[in-house]
Design a protein around this motif. Structure first.
Motif, PDB file in Angstrom:
ATOM      1  N   LEU A 120       0.818  -1.210   0.000  1.00  9.87           N
ATOM      2  CA  LEU A 120       0.000   0.000   0.000  1.00  9.87           C
ATOM      3  C   LEU A 120       0.857   1.267   0.000  1.00  9.87           C
ATOM      4  O   LEU A 120       0.501   2.269  -0.624  1.00  9.87           O
ATOM      5  N   ASN A 121       1.980   1.209   0.683  1.00  8.62           N
ATOM      6  CA  ASN A 121       2.861   2.382   0.756  1.00  8.62           C
ATOM      7  C   ASN A 121       3.638   2.622  -0.535  1.00  8.62           C
ATOM      8  O   ASN A 121       4.294   3.659  -0.686  1.00  8.62           O
ATOM      9  N   PHE A 123       2.331   3.117  -3.409  1.00  6.65           N
ATOM     10  CA  PHE A 123       1.585   4.013  -4.298  1.00  6.65           C
ATOM     11  C   PHE A 123       1.798   5.478  -3.911  1.00  6.65           C
ATOM     12  O   PHE A 123       1.793   5.827  -2.732  1.00  6.65           O
ATOM     13  N   ASP A 124       1.952   6.302  -4.923  1.00  7.55           N
ATOM     14  CA  ASP A 124       2.092   7.748  -4.711  1.00  7.55           C
ATOM     15  C   ASP A 124       0.695   8.356  -4.623  1.00  7.55           C
ATOM     16  O   ASP A 124       0.058   8.639  -5.639  1.00  7.55           O
ATOM     17  N   ARG A 125       0.229   8.574  -3.420  1.00  8.27           N
ATOM     18  CA  ARG A 125      -1.143   9.041  -3.225  1.00  8.27           C
ATOM     19  C   ARG A 125      -1.317  10.535  -3.477  1.00  8.27           C
ATOM     20  O   ARG A 125      -2.402  11.075  -3.297  1.00  8.27           O
ATOM     21  N   THR A 127      -0.902  11.621  -6.471  1.00 13.89           N
ATOM     22  CA  THR A 127      -1.381  11.642  -7.855  1.00 13.89           C
ATOM     23  C   THR A 127      -2.737  10.945  -7.930  1.00 13.89           C
ATOM     24  O   THR A 127      -3.085  10.133  -7.065  1.00 13.89           O
ATOM     25  N   GLY A 130      -2.213   7.146  -8.579  1.00 17.51           N
ATOM     26  CA  GLY A 130      -1.625   6.531  -7.400  1.00 17.51           C
ATOM     27  C   GLY A 130      -2.659   6.338  -6.304  1.00 17.51           C
ATOM     28  O   GLY A 130      -2.722   5.293  -5.658  1.00 17.51           O
ATOM     29  N   ARG A 132      -5.929   6.221  -6.796  1.00 23.77           N
ATOM     30  CA  ARG A 132      -6.911   5.246  -7.272  1.00 23.77           C
ATOM     31  C   ARG A 132      -6.428   3.824  -7.037  1.00 23.77           C
ATOM     32  O   ARG A 132      -7.164   2.972  -6.521  1.00 23.77           O
ATOM     33  N   ASN A 133      -5.172   3.559  -7.402  1.00 26.46           N
ATOM     34  CA  ASN A 133      -4.626   2.214  -7.248  1.00 26.46           C
ATOM     35  C   ASN A 133      -4.488   1.825  -5.779  1.00 26.46           C
ATOM     36  O   ASN A 133      -4.670   0.661  -5.411  1.00 26.46           O
ATOM     37  N   TYR A 134      -4.173   2.802  -4.954  1.00 21.71           N
ATOM     38  CA  TYR A 134      -4.125   2.556  -3.510  1.00 21.71           C
ATOM     39  C   TYR A 134      -5.502   2.123  -3.011  1.00 21.71           C
ATOM     40  O   TYR A 134      -5.630   1.168  -2.237  1.00 21.71           O
TER      41      TYR A 134
END
Length: 200
Positions: A120-121, A123-125, A127, A130, A132-134
């Protein structure tokens, strides 16, 4: 009755029962192999098929196939012949004399808490994609939903008041799963407030 005609009658009946497209696809897959086998034995009429023919077909299936796949074929044929018997297309059900083939039982490996956190970490949240994928991965881990269930999820299925998510599973069976602390924290409905589907 011709075996191909019996197959078509069965498929129409199942479609009328509103089974999923995936289930119909499985039926078609099984019938393709089963009819190939029957035709290779010069068998075209449903009334001449007995338990010995089905057993031989199952034995041939075992070559190069996993037990779970062979069991799938067995279940479809059991459903098919039960239908034909109940609808009086055949006098007796040959599947009653056949025991289900064994399928291997394997323990499913689960992720550790550290592995989940690391994933989970990653992903660049900051963006859109990022985040969305998280959310996608957090939803999988928190709810145990299947891929198709998550893909079909809409905003109306997520209730942030009760912290419950309505999930429509296999066979259109409905269940509710908790939103969970992780998903509550990222507030999925607010993040995707501009679109009808939760995951797009």
């Amino acid at each position: 009755m011709n075996i191909a005609e019996a197959k078509n009658i069965f498929l129409v009946a199942k479609e009328a029962q509103n089974v999923t497209g995936r289930t119909l696809g499985t039926y078609q897959e099984v019938f393709k192999k089963f009819l190939e086998y029957l035709y290779s034995q010069n068998m075209y009429d449903i009334s001449v098929i007995d338990a010995s023919h089905i057993r031989e077909f199952i034995v041939k299936l075992k070559a190069g196939r996993k037990g779970i796949t062979v069991h799938k074929y067995f279940r479809v044929l059991r459903t098919f012949f039960r239908f034909l018997h109940q609808e009086d297309y055949i006098d007796s059900n040959p599947m009653k004399a056949i025991k289900a083939p064994k399928k291997e039982k394997k323990a499913m490996r689960t992720f550790t808490a550290a592995e989940i956190s690391k994933l989970l970490n990653a992903f660049d949240r900051t963006t859109y994609f990022g985040m969305r994928n998280y959310c996608v991965m957090a939803m999988f881990f928190s709810t145990g939903m299947r891929k198709g269930e998550l893909r079909n999820l809409t905003l109306s299925d997520v209730n942030v008041t009760t912290d419950l998510i309505r999930v429509e599973g296999k066979g259109q069976k409905e269940r509710y799963v908790p939103l969970g602390r992780t998903l509550r924290r990222v507030t999925l409905p607010r993040f995707y407030g501009h679109t009808e589907r939760v995951i797009k």
